[in-house]
Motif scaffolding. Structure first.
Motif, short mmCIF file in Angstrom:
data_model
loop_
_atom_site.label_atom_id
_atom_site.label_comp_id
_atom_site.label_asym_id
_atom_site.label_seq_id
_atom_site.Cartn_x
_atom_site.Cartn_y
_atom_site.Cartn_z
N HIS A 70 36.68 11.37 -28.14
CA HIS A 70 37.45 12.73 -27.91
C HIS A 70 36.83 13.79 -27.25
N ILE A 71 35.55 14.09 -27.75
CA ILE A 71 34.72 15.08 -27.11
C ILE A 71 34.54 14.76 -25.67
N VAL A 72 34.02 13.65 -25.12
CA VAL A 72 33.80 13.44 -23.70
C VAL A 72 34.88 13.42 -23.01
N GLY A 84 31.88 11.41 -17.24
CA GLY A 84 31.31 12.32 -18.68
C GLY A 84 30.65 11.33 -19.67
N ALA A 85 29.64 11.92 -20.32
CA ALA A 85 28.84 10.92 -21.19
C ALA A 85 28.36 11.86 -22.36
N LEU A 86 28.19 11.17 -23.49
CA LEU A 86 27.52 11.87 -24.63
C LEU A 86 26.50 10.91 -25.09
N GLY A 87 25.30 11.38 -25.22
CA GLY A 87 24.26 10.55 -25.67
C GLY A 87 23.96 10.95 -27.11
N VAL A 88 23.81 9.97 -28.23
CA VAL A 88 23.46 10.61 -29.45
C VAL A 88 22.24 10.05 -29.91
N LEU A 89 21.49 10.95 -30.67
CA LEU A 89 20.10 10.87 -31.02
C LEU A 89 20.00 10.15 -32.48
N ILE A 99 28.51 7.38 -25.34
CA ILE A 99 29.93 7.09 -25.09
C ILE A 99 30.44 7.70 -23.58
N THR A 100 31.15 7.01 -22.78
CA THR A 100 31.12 7.46 -21.55
C THR A 100 32.52 7.37 -20.94
N ASN A 169 23.32 15.01 -26.47
CA ASN A 169 23.76 15.87 -25.24
C ASN A 169 25.12 15.29 -24.83
N LEU A 170 25.92 16.37 -24.16
CA LEU A 170 27.05 16.15 -23.58
C LEU A 170 26.91 16.35 -21.84
N TYR A 171 27.07 15.67 -21.09
CA TYR A 171 26.81 16.05 -19.81
C TYR A 171 27.94 15.56 -18.96
N LEU A 172 28.06 16.03 -17.92
CA LEU A 172 29.25 15.73 -16.73
C LEU A 172 28.72 15.77 -15.50
N ALA A 173 29.17 14.84 -14.49
CA ALA A 173 28.64 14.71 -13.22
C ALA A 173 29.85 14.89 -12.19
N ASP A 174 29.49 15.64 -11.05
CA ASP A 174 30.64 15.31 -9.97
C ASP A 174 31.95 15.74 -9.94
N LYS A 175 32.22 16.95 -9.70
CA LYS A 175 33.75 17.33 -9.84
C LYS A 175 34.40 16.40 -9.14
N SER A 176 35.90 16.11 -9.24
CA SER A 176 36.56 15.45 -8.61
C SER A 176 36.69 16.08 -7.20
N ASP A 177 36.97 17.23 -7.24
CA ASP A 177 37.30 17.94 -5.73
C ASP A 177 36.00 18.32 -5.06
#
Length: 459
Positions: A70-72, A84-89, A99-100, A169-177
């Motif tokens: 849900h978070i990603v 989008g991705a969430l890496g769990v430690l 989770i991607t 960590n929660l990270y995003l890459a490359d906006k769609s626009d």
């Protein structure tokens, strides 16, 4: 006719037209600038609504991995990112899950594995601050992308903190626009991460509580004895939702006269109160069967009378059975107290539900009610299944249809080892259980079915 409710877009458009008609606002801003501000305000309101929707979705789900997904998904949607991705430690600081969104997660993990302890993501965890990168490839901290990983240009990441410690960590890459990430993107992602930490902690506590309840329940149930040459196996599955404590129980023991006693029962009611009552009834029944003996109907009658010692006698359904070896064959004698009938599966897959000739009331209802015995010969190599109603009762489904489905599945599995048979019948269908489930399987010696070896174990 009644006036239609004003829509946000229409209201914003009328405001922009009104400002344009005025020509200039008191603070000197032109109509184009004011229209831009109105659009940005509307966009901010839509983002806020989507953020609130995401918070509600996270708070309603108690499955930890579902909360993480849900978070990603919410982060990717809120910011308009392609990836989008969430890496769990883990406890050692290494990544243990990923989770991607926007990539083939299974394929990427198979080709690239989990993130390693270097590069931009490690810097994000080291600083524990939001990170924005305009060009990933040009950043000196970047170590490139592994095989199978999609190429990414821009990056926005925030740490996920739970109780003051980095959870991931929660990270995003490359906006769609194609636009760069903005201060507003960073602010809303930071807000989401802050709320997400509460949902993650709640899901973790919920998981811990489920495990504790499961451990407590299993400690109240017995380990199965060695009943050689008979093979025995059991499978217990708690209800899918809390409270995971229930009233199901099972037992198996060799009686002083050499017969094998089997019982599966279910205390009426659910939740925490049913578990200790279950333990009391199980122990009473075991003592009555072992010390006093007699046919199953007599033992159940004695249990009925013993339950009158309670101020409010508990009720339970059960099947109490004796398996006797006489004259070179095995015979089953049993008494049914309002419980689902045993299922006999012969070596060739033929199945029979052993319905009682006269149905009995649950124990604890009326101590003067008569109890009856039924008898059936057990063929060599056959398997006897005793189970609770949680295995066959499902919301909105006919009980006769689910019983027939159980018999069909058991027939297909007639020759497999008992452990696998129990696992397939209980959890192999991948269903969620509204009630706890117990399945006790006893297999007679024979040439056709595959015999399990060694000491039988509990769930």
């Amino acid at each position: 006719m009644p006036e239609e409710p004003r829509r946000p877009k229409a209201a914003a458009g009328r405001l922009a037209l009104a400002l344009e008609a005025l020509g200039r606002s008191p603070d000197g801003a032109g109509p184009e600038e004011l229209s831009t501000q109105v659009r940005q305000l509307a966009l901010g309101q839509r983002r806020l609504r989507r953020l609130l929707d995401a918070v509600v979705a996270m708070s309603e789900d108690m499955d930890l991995r579902a909360v993480l997904r849900h978070i990603v998904e919410a982060a990717t949607d809120l910011v308009g990112a392609r990836y989008g991705a969430l890496g769990v430690l883990g406890s050692d600081g290494e990544f243990v899950d990923l989770i991607t969104v926007g990539v083939d997660e299974e394929r990427m993990l198979a080709e690239s594995g989990l993130p390693q302890g270097h590069g931009l993501l490690v810097g994000l965890l080291a600083d524990l601050k939001p990170m924005r990168v305009a060009d990933v490839g040009a950043d000196p901290r970047s170590v490139g992308f592994p095989v199978g990983h999609p190429m990414m240009t821009t990056l926005l990441g925030v740490p996920l903190m739970v109780r003051g410690r980095a959870y991931g960590n929660l990270y995003l890459a490359d906006k769609s626009d194609g636009a760069p990430f903005t201060d507003d993107d960073e602010a809303i992602l930071t807000a989401l991460a802050s709320v997400a930490s509460v949902s993650i902690e709640n899901a973790r506590l919920y998981e811990d509580l489920k495990q504790a309840a499961m451990h407590f329940q299993l400690r109240m149930l017995p380990e199965l004895p060695d009943l050689s040459p008979l093979a025995v196996e059991v499978r217990y599955e708690p209800a899918s939702e809390l409270p995971r404590l229930g009233g199901d129980w099972y037992d198996a023991l060799t009686l002083p006269d050499g017969a094998v006693c089997l019982v599966v029962g279910d205390v009426t009611g659910h939740a925490v109160a049913a578990a200790p009552v279950m333990g009391q009834i199980r122990n009473m029944l075991r003592a009555l069967a072992y010390d006093h003996g007699g046919p199953p109907s007599l033992v159940v009658t004695k249990l009925d009378r013993a339950l009158t010692m309670f101020t409010e006698p508990p009720t339970a359904t059960l099947v109490l059975a004796r398996v006797e070896h006489t004259g070179g064959e095995y015979v089953l004698r049993w008494s049914n107290a309002g419980h689902p009938p045993p299922l006999l599966v012969e070596a060739d897959g033929t199945t029979h539900f052993l319905a009682p000739a006269r149905h009995g009331l649950p124990v604890g209802v009326e101590p003067s009610f008569g109890r009856y015995d039924d008898e059936h010969r057990l063929p060599a190599g056959s398997t006897l299944l005793l189970f609770t109603d949680g295995l066959v009762e499902r919301r909105g489904e006919d009980i006769d249809a689910t019983l027939a489905e159980l018999a069909d599945q058991a027939a297909r599995l007639a020759g497999v080892p008992l452990r696998r048979l129990c696992a397939e019948l209980v959890t192999g269908r991948g269903q969620l259980f509204d009630d706890d489930v117990t399945l006790l399987a006893l297999r007679l010696p024979g040439e056709d079915p595959v015999r399990t070896s060694g000491r039988a174990t509990g769930p």
